[in-house]
Design an enzyme around this catalytic site. Structure first.
Site, PDB file in Angstrom:
ATOM      1  N   ARG A  69       0.835  -1.188   0.000  1.00 49.65           N
ATOM      2  CA  ARG A  69       0.000   0.000   0.000  1.00 49.65           C
ATOM      3  C   ARG A  69       0.874   1.243   0.000  1.00 49.65           C
ATOM      4  O   ARG A  69       1.905   1.294   0.663  1.00 49.65           O
ATOM      5  CB  ARG A  69      -0.886   0.035   1.247  1.00 49.65           C
ATOM      6  CG  ARG A  69      -2.127  -0.822   1.151  1.00 49.65           C
ATOM      7  CD  ARG A  69      -2.946  -0.746   2.407  1.00 49.65           C
ATOM      8  NE  ARG A  69      -2.226  -1.211   3.566  1.00 49.65           N
ATOM      9  CZ  ARG A  69      -1.613  -0.433   4.439  1.00 49.65           C
ATOM     10  NH1 ARG A  69      -1.653   0.868   4.329  1.00 49.65           N
ATOM     11  NH2 ARG A  69      -0.980  -0.953   5.467  1.00 49.65           N
ATOM     12  N   TYR A 211      -1.373  -3.281  -6.989  1.00 45.89           N
ATOM     13  CA  TYR A 211      -1.083  -4.209  -5.886  1.00 45.89           C
ATOM     14  C   TYR A 211      -2.032  -4.054  -4.692  1.00 45.89           C
ATOM     15  O   TYR A 211      -2.333  -2.931  -4.266  1.00 45.89           O
ATOM     16  CB  TYR A 211       0.357  -3.985  -5.387  1.00 45.89           C
ATOM     17  CG  TYR A 211       0.903  -5.143  -4.578  1.00 45.89           C
ATOM     18  CD1 TYR A 211       1.429  -6.257  -5.219  1.00 45.89           C
ATOM     19  CD2 TYR A 211       0.875  -5.141  -3.180  1.00 45.89           C
ATOM     20  CE1 TYR A 211       1.926  -7.334  -4.490  1.00 45.89           C
ATOM     21  CE2 TYR A 211       1.365  -6.211  -2.451  1.00 45.89           C
ATOM     22  CZ  TYR A 211       1.893  -7.309  -3.114  1.00 45.89           C
ATOM     23  OH  TYR A 211       2.381  -8.377  -2.398  1.00 45.89           O
ATOM     24  N   LYS A 220      -9.379  -2.305   1.826  1.00 48.42           N
ATOM     25  CA  LYS A 220      -9.163  -1.179   2.736  1.00 48.42           C
ATOM     26  C   LYS A 220      -9.953   0.058   2.291  1.00 48.42           C
ATOM     27  O   LYS A 220     -10.484   0.784   3.131  1.00 48.42           O
ATOM     28  CB  LYS A 220      -7.682  -0.841   2.827  1.00 48.42           C
ATOM     29  CG  LYS A 220      -6.802  -2.033   3.152  1.00 48.42           C
ATOM     30  CD  LYS A 220      -7.111  -2.585   4.524  1.00 48.42           C
ATOM     31  CE  LYS A 220      -6.497  -3.946   4.694  1.00 48.42           C
ATOM     32  NZ  LYS A 220      -5.709  -4.186   5.853  1.00 48.42           N
ATOM     33  N   HIS A 240     -10.360  -2.823  11.401  1.00 50.98           N
ATOM     34  CA  HIS A 240      -9.231  -3.635  10.913  1.00 50.98           C
ATOM     35  C   HIS A 240      -8.989  -4.761  11.930  1.00 50.98           C
ATOM     36  O   HIS A 240      -8.058  -4.698  12.727  1.00 50.98           O
ATOM     37  CB  HIS A 240      -7.998  -2.724  10.802  1.00 50.98           C
ATOM     38  CG  HIS A 240      -6.836  -3.311  10.076  1.00 50.98           C
ATOM     39  ND1 HIS A 240      -5.540  -2.900  10.314  1.00 50.98           N
ATOM     40  CD2 HIS A 240      -6.750  -4.259   9.107  1.00 50.98           C
ATOM     41  CE1 HIS A 240      -4.716  -3.567   9.520  1.00 50.98           C
ATOM     42  NE2 HIS A 240      -5.418  -4.395   8.788  1.00 50.98           N
ATOM     43  N   CYS A 264       1.154  -7.565  11.965  1.00 51.83           N
ATOM     44  CA  CYS A 264       1.370  -7.760  13.398  1.00 51.83           C
ATOM     45  C   CYS A 264       0.609  -8.965  13.934  1.00 51.83           C
ATOM     46  O   CYS A 264       0.397  -9.080  15.146  1.00 51.83           O
ATOM     47  CB  CYS A 264       0.987  -6.513  14.179  1.00 51.83           C
ATOM     48  SG  CYS A 264       2.179  -5.183  13.996  1.00 51.83           S
ATOM     49  N   ASP A 287      -8.939 -10.086   8.682  1.00 50.46           N
ATOM     50  CA  ASP A 287      -8.455  -8.717   8.444  1.00 50.46           C
ATOM     51  C   ASP A 287      -9.488  -7.629   8.733  1.00 50.46           C
ATOM     52  O   ASP A 287      -9.118  -6.567   9.179  1.00 50.46           O
ATOM     53  CB  ASP A 287      -7.982  -8.592   6.984  1.00 50.46           C
ATOM     54  CG  ASP A 287      -7.089  -7.382   6.739  1.00 50.46           C
ATOM     55  OD1 ASP A 287      -6.125  -7.186   7.510  1.00 50.46           O
ATOM     56  OD2 ASP A 287      -7.353  -6.632   5.784  1.00 50.46           O
TER      57      ASP A 287
HETATM   58  P1  GTP Z   1      -2.131  -7.584   7.479  1.00 48.26           P
HETATM   59  O1  GTP Z   1      -2.601  -8.651   6.556  1.00 48.26           O
HETATM   60  O2  GTP Z   1      -0.995  -6.762   6.933  1.00 48.26           O
HETATM   61  O3  GTP Z   1      -3.224  -6.720   8.021  1.00 48.26           O
HETATM   62  O4  GTP Z   1      -1.401  -8.262   8.713  1.00 48.26           O
HETATM   63  P2  GTP Z   1      -1.746  -9.355   9.811  1.00 48.26           P
HETATM   64  O5  GTP Z   1      -2.026  -8.643  11.096  1.00 48.26           O
HETATM   65  O6  GTP Z   1      -2.727 -10.355   9.332  1.00 48.26           O
HETATM   66  O7  GTP Z   1      -0.327  -9.975   9.948  1.00 48.26           O
HETATM   67  P3  GTP Z   1       0.199 -11.459   9.949  1.00 48.26           P
HETATM   68  O8  GTP Z   1      -0.620 -12.386  10.771  1.00 48.26           O
HETATM   69  O9  GTP Z   1       0.416 -11.858   8.544  1.00 48.26           O
HETATM   70  O10 GTP Z   1       1.582 -11.147  10.673  1.00 48.26           O
HETATM   71  C1  GTP Z   1       2.737 -11.569  10.163  1.00 48.26           C
HETATM   72  C2  GTP Z   1       3.948 -11.172  10.982  1.00 48.26           C
HETATM   73  O11 GTP Z   1       3.712 -11.212  12.381  1.00 48.26           O
HETATM   74  C3  GTP Z   1       5.039 -12.173  10.722  1.00 48.26           C
HETATM   75  O12 GTP Z   1       6.260 -11.489  10.732  1.00 48.26           O
HETATM   76  C4  GTP Z   1       4.930 -13.119  11.918  1.00 48.26           C
HETATM   77  O13 GTP Z   1       6.124 -13.785  12.144  1.00 48.26           O
HETATM   78  C5  GTP Z   1       4.570 -12.154  13.029  1.00 48.26           C
HETATM   79  N1  GTP Z   1       3.824 -12.775  14.139  1.00 48.26           N
HETATM   80  C6  GTP Z   1       2.544 -13.198  14.110  1.00 48.26           C
HETATM   81  N2  GTP Z   1       2.173 -13.689  15.324  1.00 48.26           N
HETATM   82  C7  GTP Z   1       3.258 -13.549  16.129  1.00 48.26           C
HETATM   83  C8  GTP Z   1       3.493 -13.846  17.508  1.00 48.26           C
HETATM   84  O14 GTP Z   1       2.619 -14.331  18.233  1.00 48.26           O
HETATM   85  N3  GTP Z   1       4.733 -13.564  17.998  1.00 48.26           N
HETATM   86  C9  GTP Z   1       5.719 -13.015  17.225  1.00 48.26           C
HETATM   87  N4  GTP Z   1       6.893 -12.770  17.776  1.00 48.26           N
HETATM   88  N5  GTP Z   1       5.526 -12.720  15.924  1.00 48.26           N
HETATM   89  C10 GTP Z   1       4.300 -12.967  15.379  1.00 48.26           C
HETATM   90  C1  SPV Z   2      -2.604  -4.479   5.338  1.00 46.34           C
HETATM   91  O1  SPV Z   2      -1.632  -3.808   4.927  1.00 46.34           O
HETATM   92  O2  SPV Z   2      -3.101  -4.294   6.471  1.00 46.34           O
HETATM   93  C2  SPV Z   2      -3.172  -5.545   4.497  1.00 46.34           C
HETATM   94  C3  SPV Z   2      -2.680  -5.683   3.117  1.00 46.34           C
HETATM   95  O3  SPV Z   2      -4.033  -6.264   4.956  1.00 46.34           O
HETATM   96  S1  SPV Z   2      -3.433  -4.592   1.995  1.00 46.34           S
HETATM   97  O4  SPV Z   2      -4.703  -5.187   1.567  1.00 46.34           O
HETATM   98  O5  SPV Z   2      -2.543  -4.451   0.851  1.00 46.34           O
HETATM   99  O6  SPV Z   2      -3.699  -3.340   2.626  1.00 46.34           O
HETATM  100 MN    MN Z   3      -4.718  -5.600   7.021  1.00 42.96          MN
END
Ligand code: GTP
Ligand code: SPV
Ligand code: MN
Length: 599
Positions: A69, A211, A220, A240, A264, A287
């Site tokens: 983004r 993308y 979003k 979110h 995160c 999400d």
């Molecule tokens: P978006 O799709 O961008 O909104 O993100 P999301 O919140 O769904 O993120 P996602 O679950 O894909 O997070 C991925 C990142 O968080 C990776 O770097 C993982 O390794 C890290 N991660 C997820 N859960 C944990 C946890 O419990 N502990 C740690 N240390 N890292 C975590």
């Molecule tokens: C985020 O960045 O929080 C996502 C990926 O879930 S995107 O749909 O590209 O914003």
């Molecule tokens: Mn997201």
């Protein structure tokens, strides 16, 4: 086609402006999906992965300028600048439309203009909302088919007079006669990309990027920024947040949502494999959550999406086995590495690095290359229905009643593993002070500083952040206090002096959620502190974990000095909201300071 005159009129106008070679109304069929893939295979934009290892899966490589983004190029063009608030980029809507109309003029020549009717939420559900995305990208077509419900059925639900959100998208790369795409089409100069929102008109104009959230406009742009404005006006919440279902060993089920900033841990948490016996986690969304009051006065959540667009690097059988299984078939991979036997590989996959592959930029790669094979924001697109732990009620049009809301970011210090809010306004206060430490992937001169990201919505706000926080406060006044979800501030990312994570995270987060569920049913011990209710160190089940009670004490203490410093930084952040800072939150901050000073 449609009998909706507003829609046909708009499609005609856009076609006259963008001048595509032809117009294609998306039907949403499997055959159409395959046609799109074939177009992109023929153009050399997609690679079909090995049919035995990854049936129905394809790899795409985007342009290096187009990998995430573009927050700096995301605009909230409300009529008044003050309504966009201090956290958004604002351009006068009249000026922005004039600029973008010039960009759109002829921008689709040599291309097909796709008209993609889509439903956010199950088609026909009273909570669902309809959008129509016009796009010149077949990549957007296939992704929208996975991420939302698209096609003829949506047009039928829209009917002659139904309302829809106008979502206009172009990659911004017209083709001259006979010209073919040479790689991923987009506007390579980031400063010429626009992701624009016109909140009063419920309209989105995106130009120059193909993308993710820049281009899949249901996600979003609509489901958070535009729906957020609708939610404020109509008395609900567009957030979110992941949505998960938890079932205790006694067979009692609870639904909880969780707001965590991008990358995160939402996808990971939404489908985690609990490491404690007897507990079961099922997924509803990873999400976005739309939450509305039910007739019983409780908040009910639906997942408006139909697929997951998840971070690839770090996804492994150890960290997220369900995501690995979910993406074995019928999935799209963007910006992962391509192995010599037509499979995908990425850093943190848990699989040994191959001796050679083609990296996300299309270059030869070996483990000695010194560059990542997959881009850090490489993503999979995969149908939610394929998730091995999808909850049977994930498409229930009525939604699921929410008992708790988790919030949290990446904080290596100060914020404890889990902290229970004492009441609704205190919970909103905790949501307002959420943040993550800026990493080297962000703005370089601020590495290590905390970026406040209220409810993980900073990049997704369609209006003034202060008004948004007031909206959360107001939601709490609409029902009885005991019907509101309880809010828990969690932090999986505490680090020790050596910079190692103190909490194992991932599946072990189920231990913290178990404590939360036990709090809801009144069975778990907590101690009231200056910052909220913290578990007693032995209240969290750490059986079988390589972690000591002393570690748990560290994860669960109030660091008075650090919190007093935090207060200063929160005050500074609150100042930016001016007179739109809710008085309730200013009062919470003062009360927190007083309690800390009494410690
Ligand atoms: P978006 O799709 O961008 O909104 O993100 P999301 O919140 O769904 O993120 P996602 O679950 O894909 O997070 C991925 C990142 O968080 C990776 O770097 C993982 O390794 C890290 N991660 C997820 N859960 C944990 C946890 O419990 N502990 C740690 N240390 N890292 C975590
Ligand atoms: C985020 O960045 O929080 C996502 C990926 O879930 S995107 O749909 O590209 O914003
Ligand atoms: Mn997201």
């Amino acid at each position: 086609m449609t009998k909706n005159l507003e829609l046909t009129k708009w499609v005609d106008e856009v076609a006259a402006l963008c001048k595509p070679d032809s117009v294609h109304w998306a039907t949403g069929t499997e055959e159409e999906y395959q046609d799109m893939l074939n177009i992109m295979l023929d153009a050399g934009l997609a690679t079909k992965l090995d049919e035995k290892k990854k049936p129905g899966c394809y790899l795409f490589r985007s342009h290096p300028s187009d990998v995430a983004r573009a927050e700096m190029r995301t605009f909230i063009a409300s009529r008044k600048e003050e309504d966009a608030g201090p956290t958004n980029n604002w351009i006068d809507p009249v000026e922005l439309k004039a600029t973008m109309t010039k960009l759109y003029d002829g921008c689709m020549s040599g291309r097909v203009m796709y008209v993609i009717p889509f439903s956010m939420g199950p088609i026909g559900s009273p909570i669902a909302k309809i959008g129509v995305e016009i796009s010149d990208s077949p990549y957007v077509m296939i992704n929208m088919r996975i991420m939302t419900r698209i096609g003829t059925a949506v047009l039928e639900a829209l009917g002659e007079n139904g309302e829809f959100v106008r979502c206009l998208h172009s990659v911004g790369k017209p083709l001259a006669a006979g010209e073919k795409d040479d790689g991923w089409p987009c506007v390579p100069n980031v400063a010429e990309k626009y992701i624009s929102h016109f909140p009063e008109e419920r309209m989105i104009w995106s130009f120059g990027s193909g993308y993710g959230g820049n281009a899949l406009l249901g996600k979003k742009c609509f489901a958070l920024r535009i729906a957020g404005v609708q939610a404020r006006d109509e008395g609900w919440l567009a957030e979110h947040m992941l949505i998960m279902k938890l079932t205790s060993p006694e067979g009692k089920s609870y639904y909880i949502t969780g707001a965590f900033p991008s990358a995160c841990g939402k996808t990971n948490l939404a489908m985690l494999e609990p490491t404690i016996p007897g507990w079961k986690v099922e997924t509803i969304g990873d999400d976005i959550a739309w939450m509305k009051f039910g007739e019983d006065g409780r908040l009910y959540a639906i997942n408006p999406e139909a697929g997951f667009f998840g971070v690839i690097p770090g996804t492994s059988m150890q960290s997220n086995p369900n995501a690995v299984k979910q993406t074995l078939s019928n999935s799209i991979y963007t910006n992962a590495g391509l192995t010599d036997d037509n499979d995908v590989w990425w850093e943190g996959s848990g699989l040994p690095a191959p001796d050679h592959l083609i990296d996300w930029k299309g270059n030869d790669w070996t483990p000695e290359s010194g560059e990542p094979a997959a881009h850090a924001n490489a993503r999979f697109t995969t149908p939610a229905a394929q998730c091995p732990v999808i909850a049977p009620e994930w498409e229930d049009p009525a939604g699921v009643p929410i008992s708790a809301i988790l919030i949290g970011g990446r904080r290596q210090a100060t914020i404890p593993l889990v902290n229970e809010s004492t009441d609704w306004n205190h919970g909103i206060f905790l949501g307002s002070i959420m943040g993550s430490e800026i990493t080297t992937a962000d703005i370089t001169d601020k590495v290590g500083q905390v970026r406040r990201d209220p409810f993980a919505m900073l990049p997704f706000m369609g209006y003034h952040m202060g008004d948004y926080l007031q909206h959360w406060i107001n939601i709490g006044k609409k029902t009885d206090a005991d019907k509101l979800p309880k809010i828990y501030f969690v932090n999986w990312f505490r680090k020790d002096e050596e910079g190692k994570f103190m909490w194992p995270g991932f599946g072990d987060n189920s231990r913290v959620i178990k404590w939360i569920i036990e709090r809801l049913s009144g069975d778990a011990k907590a101690e009231t502190t200056a910052i909220g209710n913290l578990p007693l160190p032995d209240a969290i089940d750490i059986s079988g974990l390589d972690i000591t009670l002393a570690d748990m004490e560290k994860l669960l203490t109030v660091d008075k000095e650090a919190w007093l410093a935090e207060i200063e930084s929160i005050r500074e952040n609150y100042l930016s909201y001016g007179n739109r800072l809710p008085a309730e939150l200013a009062a919470e901050l003062d009360k927190l300071q007083a309690r800390l000073n009494e410690m």
